[in-house]
Design a protein around this motif. Structure first.
Motif, PDB file in Angstrom:
ATOM      1  N   LEU A 121       5.876  -8.415   9.315  1.00 43.67           N
ATOM      2  CA  LEU A 121       5.849  -9.291   8.147  1.00 43.67           C
ATOM      3  C   LEU A 121       4.423  -9.576   7.686  1.00 43.67           C
ATOM      4  CD1 LEU A 121       8.602 -11.878   9.132  1.00 43.67           C
ATOM      5  CD2 LEU A 121       8.748 -10.115   7.378  1.00 43.67           C
ATOM      6  N   LEU A 122       3.479  -9.544   8.617  1.00 39.17           N
ATOM      7  CA  LEU A 122       2.088  -9.816   8.261  1.00 39.17           C
ATOM      8  C   LEU A 122       1.364  -8.579   7.745  1.00 39.17           C
ATOM      9  CD1 LEU A 122       1.115 -12.085  11.303  1.00 39.17           C
ATOM     10  CD2 LEU A 122       1.566 -12.836   8.959  1.00 39.17           C
ATOM     11  N   ILE A 123       1.787  -7.406   8.166  1.00 41.56           N
ATOM     12  CA  ILE A 123       1.016  -6.195   7.908  1.00 41.56           C
ATOM     13  C   ILE A 123       1.630  -5.298   6.834  1.00 41.56           C
ATOM     14  CG2 ILE A 123       2.131  -4.635   9.555  1.00 41.56           C
ATOM     15  CD1 ILE A 123      -1.653  -5.133   9.136  1.00 41.56           C
ATOM     16  N   TYR A 124       2.868  -5.613   6.404  1.00 43.32           N
ATOM     17  CA  TYR A 124       3.567  -4.668   5.525  1.00 43.32           C
ATOM     18  C   TYR A 124       2.795  -4.420   4.231  1.00 43.32           C
ATOM     19  CZ  TYR A 124       5.204  -8.235   2.229  1.00 43.32           C
ATOM     20  OH  TYR A 124       5.269  -9.206   1.258  1.00 43.32           O
ATOM     21  N   GLY A 125       2.186  -5.474   3.650  1.00 44.72           N
ATOM     22  CA  GLY A 125       1.463  -5.297   2.396  1.00 44.72           C
ATOM     23  C   GLY A 125       0.266  -4.370   2.553  1.00 44.72           C
ATOM     24  N   VAL A 127      -0.072  -1.985   4.834  1.00 43.64           N
ATOM     25  CA  VAL A 127       0.403  -0.615   5.073  1.00 43.64           C
ATOM     26  C   VAL A 127       0.887   0.025   3.775  1.00 43.64           C
ATOM     27  CG1 VAL A 127       2.129   0.766   6.287  1.00 43.64           C
ATOM     28  CG2 VAL A 127       0.981  -1.119   7.463  1.00 43.64           C
ATOM     29  N   ILE A 128       1.663  -0.716   2.988  1.00 40.75           N
ATOM     30  CA  ILE A 128       2.165  -0.162   1.726  1.00 40.75           C
ATOM     31  C   ILE A 128       1.013   0.130   0.775  1.00 40.75           C
ATOM     32  CG2 ILE A 128       3.490  -0.746  -0.343  1.00 40.75           C
ATOM     33  CD1 ILE A 128       5.454  -2.215   1.479  1.00 40.75           C
ATOM     34  N   GLY A 129       0.033  -0.793   0.716  1.00 33.59           N
ATOM     35  CA  GLY A 129      -1.085  -0.602  -0.193  1.00 33.59           C
ATOM     36  C   GLY A 129      -1.973   0.580   0.159  1.00 33.59           C
ATOM     37  N   LEU A 130      -2.005   0.974   1.431  1.00 36.90           N
ATOM     38  CA  LEU A 130      -2.862   2.078   1.857  1.00 36.90           C
ATOM     39  C   LEU A 130      -2.080   3.364   2.082  1.00 36.90           C
ATOM     40  CD1 LEU A 130      -5.277   0.279   4.357  1.00 36.90           C
ATOM     41  CD2 LEU A 130      -5.726   0.937   2.001  1.00 36.90           C
ATOM     42  N   ARG A 131      -1.140   3.332   3.012  1.00 44.97           N
ATOM     43  CA  ARG A 131      -0.466   4.573   3.416  1.00 44.97           C
ATOM     44  C   ARG A 131       0.583   5.018   2.408  1.00 44.97           C
ATOM     45  NH1 ARG A 131      -4.161   4.604   6.156  1.00 44.97           N
ATOM     46  NH2 ARG A 131      -4.501   6.252   4.654  1.00 44.97           N
ATOM     47  N   LEU A 132       1.460   4.079   1.977  1.00 44.53           N
ATOM     48  CA  LEU A 132       2.534   4.483   1.066  1.00 44.53           C
ATOM     49  C   LEU A 132       1.971   4.854  -0.296  1.00 44.53           C
ATOM     50  CD1 LEU A 132       5.583   4.840   0.892  1.00 44.53           C
ATOM     51  CD2 LEU A 132       5.742   2.481   0.036  1.00 44.53           C
ATOM     52  N   SER A 133       0.961   4.141  -0.751  1.00 48.05           N
ATOM     53  CA  SER A 133       0.374   4.476  -2.055  1.00 48.05           C
ATOM     54  C   SER A 133      -0.245   5.872  -2.019  1.00 48.05           C
ATOM     55  CB  SER A 133      -0.688   3.436  -2.426  1.00 48.05           C
ATOM     56  OG  SER A 133      -1.770   3.477  -1.507  1.00 48.05           O
ATOM     57  N   ASN A 134      -0.806   6.241  -0.880  1.00 45.39           N
ATOM     58  CA  ASN A 134      -1.376   7.584  -0.759  1.00 45.39           C
ATOM     59  C   ASN A 134      -0.286   8.639  -0.725  1.00 45.39           C
ATOM     60  OD1 ASN A 134      -2.374   9.827   1.460  1.00 45.39           O
ATOM     61  ND2 ASN A 134      -3.993   9.244   0.015  1.00 45.39           N
ATOM     62  N   ARG A 246       7.637  -3.902  -5.411  1.00 48.59           N
ATOM     63  CA  ARG A 246       9.096  -3.940  -5.242  1.00 48.59           C
ATOM     64  C   ARG A 246       9.500  -3.355  -3.889  1.00 48.59           C
ATOM     65  NH1 ARG A 246       8.951  -2.566 -10.799  1.00 48.59           N
ATOM     66  NH2 ARG A 246       9.216  -0.344 -10.323  1.00 48.59           N
ATOM     67  N   VAL A 247       8.786  -2.292  -3.482  1.00 48.47           N
ATOM     68  CA  VAL A 247       9.054  -1.730  -2.155  1.00 48.47           C
ATOM     69  C   VAL A 247       8.766  -2.771  -1.067  1.00 48.47           C
ATOM     70  CG1 VAL A 247       8.331   0.012  -0.473  1.00 48.47           C
ATOM     71  CG2 VAL A 247       8.636   0.644  -2.864  1.00 48.47           C
ATOM     72  N   GLY A 248       7.648  -3.498  -1.232  1.00 46.10           N
ATOM     73  CA  GLY A 248       7.312  -4.539  -0.269  1.00 46.10           C
ATOM     74  C   GLY A 248       8.354  -5.630  -0.211  1.00 46.10           C
ATOM     75  N   GLU A 249       8.858  -6.064  -1.366  1.00 45.65           N
ATOM     76  CA  GLU A 249       9.896  -7.096  -1.388  1.00 45.65           C
ATOM     77  C   GLU A 249      11.172  -6.608  -0.702  1.00 45.65           C
ATOM     78  OE1 GLU A 249      10.330  -7.937  -5.485  1.00 45.65           O
ATOM     79  OE2 GLU A 249       8.384  -8.968  -5.685  1.00 45.65           O
ATOM     80  N   ALA A 250      11.522  -5.352  -0.957  1.00 44.57           N
ATOM     81  CA  ALA A 250      12.715  -4.795  -0.317  1.00 44.57           C
ATOM     82  C   ALA A 250      12.541  -4.726   1.200  1.00 44.57           C
ATOM     83  CB  ALA A 250      13.001  -3.403  -0.880  1.00 44.57           C
ATOM     84  N   PHE A 251      11.326  -4.389   1.644  1.00 40.52           N
ATOM     85  CA  PHE A 251      11.074  -4.322   3.090  1.00 40.52           C
ATOM     86  C   PHE A 251      11.245  -5.694   3.723  1.00 40.52           C
ATOM     87  CE2 PHE A 251       8.135  -5.101   6.569  1.00 40.52           C
ATOM     88  CZ  PHE A 251       8.548  -4.142   7.483  1.00 40.52           C
TER      89      PHE A 251
END
Length: 592
Positions: A121-125, A127-134, A246-251
């Motif tokens: 819950l603390l790290i998801y943003g 991870v999404i901002g770095l790894r998923l965006s890439n 939106r992906v973060g909210e769903a997670f």
């Protein structure tokens, strides 16, 4: 020249190696998988923190470090291992939340689970901002963009959130390492060094994060720096960011839903277990409790605050929670592969009456005895008496010895012998404590107990005699429980004598023992030795008999030669120790 290996030789070697491979596989359970995946994640975290620490040197060192970091962790086999470990470790954390029926809140176990569940819950943003965006948009964010997002563009709380993430993740990993290493032989020597690393690494990482932020705040006002580091290729578009949000909210919704499902499943399981009925667990002759079906024996002990040895905390990584089942073990569920592996490793795999309390979940009433006694408050009692060191006073010394222990050891496995000796010492200690005495030293298969630390000489003598009778009753009860495992009933000898002693501590450095020193202690030990030759269970001095207020004609007397004493000594040989209770009762009637 070496002869060529034949097909038969290779087949024989393969047959010899197969049991080893099977034994290795039997030792792998969910806890081992959790430990391995946790080590992979901790290795990643350590690499990332060391990379952060390079910020204390220069931005160039920080950038060079992240390139090496990415080269390692984005290498396909390593990436598969890493992301597989992330998913597996998170799933096993949710499983642990469901499976664990009771948490010992005075230990670090609940904290470890709470920290582990909070990390996603603390790290998801981040991870999404770095790894998923890439992965989705080929956005290439590195340290300049990350520092700009946290230190310049975002509200101040985002910096503190990142600090919290780093500390929570690192603390969770360190707790896991501690739980894993604490039962290793070299752990005690290595712990100070590991503690230093555990403090130094996050400190340097946070300082590097701070230094990088300062550099970014200073340089971000430059147009050249902005053109170089804040392009669409490096930050993405608003539409892309909206999709990632939106992906973060769903997670978050999905992850919280999984935690909720685990909690609901726990409640449903508890309700189902109550409807399924209760079973009785009997701890030898000490205690009986009723618990729902489905609890492990160790969980039942913790739920009812019954001390139960378990060095590894119920993780099936040691065998200290072992129990010996009393009666027919046929109704018990078979051991899991992990339990069988641990029992095999201590030589108990072929004995169906030996089980691990942390793994056994009985479905029927069960009577058993713990193999190892739990830690007790003996150290606290000794510390409380430290102020009395050097005091001279009248005490009664009692030596109790197990007869035939060598014969028992010759025909049984070593841990079976330890089990029997521990049960005997436990039976003796309970009788001594119940009679107002204190077990002082355990010497092999014998006990030195002291009476009179807080009583008058008469009370001390009567309590010691009462304890001798109680020991006979306790040993008879013990023979009833484990007699079917012994070639003959347990026998014992007791020596009793009173006199002036000095309370003191003997030993060396950290191995000091509080005890009584004096001639009466030595006499009691020699009286215990003489019970073998005189064919009696208890041998007490006539002087002690008189001090206790028992009439001379109530107990038989005999003169004996005591090694180390010039004059013969008048003693009372008691063939059956239980007869002493009647002598005490008769003396009370006389003084009434």
């Amino acid at each position: 020249m070496h002869a060529k290996r034949t097909t038969t030789d290779r087949t024989r070697d393969a047959d010899e190696q197969r049991p080893r491979r099977l034994a290795f596989l039997r030792g792998i359970g969910l806890r081992q998988v959790r430990m391995f995946t946790g080590l992979v994640l901790f290795a990643y975290l350590l690499s990332h923190f060391l990379n952060h620490a390079l910020g204390n040197i220069s931005p160039e060192a920080l950038q060079a470090g992240v390139e090496w970091h990415l080269e390692i962790w984005q290498f396909l086999p390593v990436a598969i291992l890493f992301y597989g470990s992330v998913a597996t470790h998170a799933g096993l954390g949710l499983w642990a939340l469901y499976q664990r029926r009771r948490f010992r809140w005075r230990t670090i176990e609940p904290l470890q689970l709470l920290l582990g569940l909070s990390v996603p819950l603390l790290i998801y943003g981040h991870v999404i901002g770095l790894r998923l965006s890439n992965a989705l948009y080929d956005i290439d964010k590195l340290y300049p963009q990350v520092f700009y997002a946290y230190w310049v563009a975002a509200p101040p709380y985002r910096v503190w959130l990142m600090v919290l993430v780093m500390l929570v993740a690192w603390t969770h990993g360190c707790i896991g390492l501690y739980v894993w290493l604490r039962i290793k032989p070299m752990a005690r020597k290595a712990m100070p060094w590991l503690l230093a690393v555990a403090v130094l690494v996050p400190t340097l990482a946070l300082l590097g994060f701070y230094q990088g932020g300062r550099e970014t705040i200073r340089d971000s006002s430059s147009r050249g720096w902005q053109e170089k580091n804040l392009s669409v290729k490096q930050l993405g578009t608003l539409a892309q960011q909206a999709t990632l949000d939106r992906v973060g909210e769903a997670f978050v919704i999905g992850y919280l839903g999984l935690i909720g499902l685990a909690l609901i499943a726990r409640a449903a399981r508890g309700l189902n277990e109550r409807r399924g009925g209760m079973i009785r667990l009997t701890y030898g002759a000490d205690r009986m409790i009723r618990v729902p079906k489905g609890l492990s024996v160790l969980e039942a002990s913790l739920r009812h605050n019954i001390p139960h040895a378990s060095i590894c905390g119920g993780r099936a990584r040691c065998s200290t929670c072992r129990i010996r089942v009393i009666g027919n073990p046929a109704d018990l569920p078979p051991p899991s592969s992990r339990e069988a592996f641990v029992l095999d490793s201590v030589g108990a795999g072929d004995d169906p009456t030996i089980r691990l309390a942390c793994q056994l979940r009985p479905t029927h009433d069960l009577a058993f005895l713990p193999v190892f006694p739990p830690r007790n408050a003996a150290a606290a009692r000794l510390a409380a008496r430290a102020a009395r060191v050097g005091e001279e006073r009248y005490l009664v010394s009692m030596f109790v010895d197990l007869r035939g222990s060598t014969k028992i050891a010759e025909t049984r496995l070593p841990f079976d012998t330890v089990f029997i000796v521990n049960r005997f010492l436990g039976a003796v200690s309970r009788a001594v404590i119940a009679s107002g005495g204190q077990p002082n030293q355990f010497i092999g298969d014998g006990v030195l107990a002291l009476f009179g630390l807080d009583d008058t000489p008469r009370e001390a003598c009567r309590n010691a005699i009462r304890a001798a009778a109680a020991i006979a009753a306790s040993v008879d009860e013990l023979n009833g429980f484990i007699g079917h495992d012994l070639p003959e009933p347990i026998r014992f000898g007791i020596g009793l004598h009173g006199g002036e002693v000095i309370l003191g501590e003997i030993g060396y450095r950290d191995h000091m023992v509080f005890t009584a020193l004096g001639d009466s202690v030595n006499v009691a030990a020699r009286l215990q030795d003489m019970t073998k030759a005189l064919g009696c269970e208890t041998l007490l001095s006539d002087e002690l008999r008189a001090t206790a207020g028992i009439a001379a004609d109530q107990l038989p007397t005999q003169q004996v030669e005591i090694r180390g004493r010039v004059e013969p000594m008048l003693v009372c040989p008691i063939v059956q120790s239980r007869d002493l209770a009647a002598a005490l009762d008769q003396s009370e009637l006389m003084f009434a």
